[in-house]
Design an enzyme around this catalytic site. Structure first.
Site, PDB file in Angstrom:
ATOM      1  N   ARG A   1      43.451 -14.001  66.022  1.00  0.00           N
ATOM      2  CA  ARG A   1      44.152 -12.881  66.278  1.00  0.00           C
ATOM      3  C   ARG A   1      45.033 -12.737  65.749  1.00  0.00           C
ATOM      4  NH1 ARG A   1      39.206 -13.957  63.923  1.00  0.00           N
ATOM      5  NH2 ARG A   1      37.655 -12.268  63.436  1.00  0.00           N
TER       6      ARG A   1
ATOM      7  N   SER B   1      37.052  -4.038  62.176  1.00  0.00           N
ATOM      8  CA  SER B   1      37.143  -4.541  63.960  1.00  0.00           C
ATOM      9  C   SER B   1      37.935  -3.077  63.954  1.00  0.00           C
ATOM     10  CB  SER B   1      36.738  -5.533  64.742  1.00  0.00           C
ATOM     11  OG  SER B   1      36.264  -6.982  64.610  1.00  0.00           O
TER      12      SER B   1
ATOM     13  N   GLU C   1      43.024  -4.641  67.634  1.00  0.00           N
ATOM     14  CA  GLU C   1      43.101  -5.230  66.308  1.00  0.00           C
ATOM     15  C   GLU C   1      44.593  -4.781  64.976  1.00  0.00           C
ATOM     16  OE1 GLU C   1      40.050  -7.954  64.931  1.00  0.00           O
ATOM     17  OE2 GLU C   1      40.208  -7.832  63.089  1.00  0.00           O
TER      18      GLU C   1
END
Ligand SMILES: Cc1cc2nc3c(=O)[nH]c(=O)nc-3n(C[C@H](O)[C@H](O)[C@H](O)COP(=O)(O)OP(=O)(O)OC[C@H]3O[C@@H](n4cnc5c(N)ncnc54)[C@H](O)[C@@H]3O)c2cc1C
Length: 339
Positions: A165, A239, A335
């Site tokens: 990520r 998320s 995130e």
């Protein structure tokens, strides 16, 4: 000529549907627009911030400077031989449209990333991933414009420095380039990744032994729709936290206390944990606090159920992080890009 407007409210441009205004705002549709925006920002001494589909962005305060909403389109096969094809997508294209383009041309590798919201240009920024595949696995190169100089540059896989990520565009190159297009290298023969997130089980249930691309994307669609809230009806950013990666030593200690803790090896001497499991374990899955809550079918997704303010979200994030830290002594990292 580029239309630059003042005090544009950003909430409608993000999937969280939260956010005050941008001091200045414009929409770019091609390279010429980008260069014009860069020249304007330079002349007016304004910083530039780029927005794609706003599905990984939480705006918490007025954005000073110029927000560029990217709508650069175009999908193309740039090279094809018997083994692979290179396909190039304009950075403002919807990511899933790009995946669909690959599927309709019988090109393999991107299918597990179907239905990740957002634009092609944002995909490398956080090295999007799902069901055992990350963008880096199919990435060839990207073209970008440097915001300071207007110079164009091609970034290879190595240049992008992809990791879980993350990429150079989230670290040392943050806010320095506008990505113009992304080129993927896709195979002309299948190399399925079916062992993640019940893809195989779903195919078996349907009696599909030899799947094709259409079967895979149909299954991915079913799985995602059954687990994830649709931002059009329940505003969210997917998320909200990253899965934490901890040392094997720390993990061994945790395992003693939580023998059922989900975990995956992650590089040398490191282990990746499930942030969703941890949030569920501290009792926050499906619980609402005022207008906010962690989704009942996927604890990692923070949902804005009822017009939450940016301040309420920031407080709620603190609450979730504190609860997880108290139990596991692990600090969750967002995130989502918080502005
Ligand atoms: C329901 C839901 C499910 C999701 N599932 C997943 C998933 O399975 N896997 C996953 O990885 N993510 C997932 N996400 C997160 C999100 O979809 C991805 O991060 C996506 O790539 C964001 O795209 P965007 O265009 O909306 O980015 P934005 O939120 O607009 O921007 C994200 C960041 O990229 C930068 N950026 C955007 N475009 C450019 C550009 N052209 N040039 C330079 N910088 C740029 C922005 O400045 C910002 O820092 C999900 C989100 C939602 C809402």
């Amino acid at each position: 000529m580029l239309n630059i407007v003042k005090n544009e409210i950003l909430a409608p441009y993000t999937t969280m549907k939260i956010g005050p205004a941008a001091e200045f705002f414009t929409i770019v549709k091609n390279r010429k627009d980008v260069l014009e925006a860069i020249t304007w920002a330079k002349a007016n001494k304004k910083k530039i911030m780029i927005l794609g589909g706003g599905s990984n962005t939480l705006v918490t305060k007025k954005i000073k400077g110029l927000v560029i909403k990217n709508e650069i389109k175009g999908l193309d096969i740039v090279e094809k031989n018997k083994d692979y094809a290179l396909i190039e997508g304009g950075s403002g294209e919807i990511w899933s449209k790009f995946v669909n383009f690959a599927v309709t041309h019988d090109l393999y590798g991107a299918e597990n990333l179907f239905l990740i919201p957002g634009t092609v240009g944002a995909a490398p920024v956080q090295n999007i991933g799902a069901y055992g595949v990350e963008l880096k696995d199919i990435f060839f190169h990207l073209k970008a414009i440097e915001l300071k100089t207007g110079a164009e540059k091609i970034f290879s896989l190595v240049d992008c420095d992809f990791s879980y990520r993350s990429s150079a565009f989230k670290k040392e190159l943050k806010n320095q380039y506008l990505i113009l297009s992304v080129t993927l290298k896709l195979s002309r023969t299948p190399d399925w990744k079916l062992d993640y997130g019940s893809i195989k089980e779903n195919l078996t249930l349907k009696g599909i032994v030899k799947p094709n691309l259409k079967n895979i994307i149909a299954v991915i669609q079913e799985i995602r729709n059954s687990k994830l809230p649709n931002p059009a009806t329940l505003p969210n950013s997917g998320s909200f936290f990253q899965n934490p990666i901890i040392s094997s030593i720390k993990f061994k200690k945790l395992l003693k206390k939580y023998p059922d803790i989900p975990n995956w090896p992650s590089g040398k001497n490191e282990v990746k944990l499930s942030a969703g499991w941890m949030i569920e374990r501290v009792g926050l899955k499906g619980k609402k606090f005022g207008p906010l809550g962690m989704y009942e079918k996927q604890a990692l997704v923070l949902v804005n159920y009822n017009n939450a303010s940016a301040g309420q979200v920031l407080n709620f994030i603190k609450k979730v992080k504190a609860a997880v830290y108290k139990e596991f002594k692990i600090t969750l990292k967002e995130e989502v890009n918080i502005l």
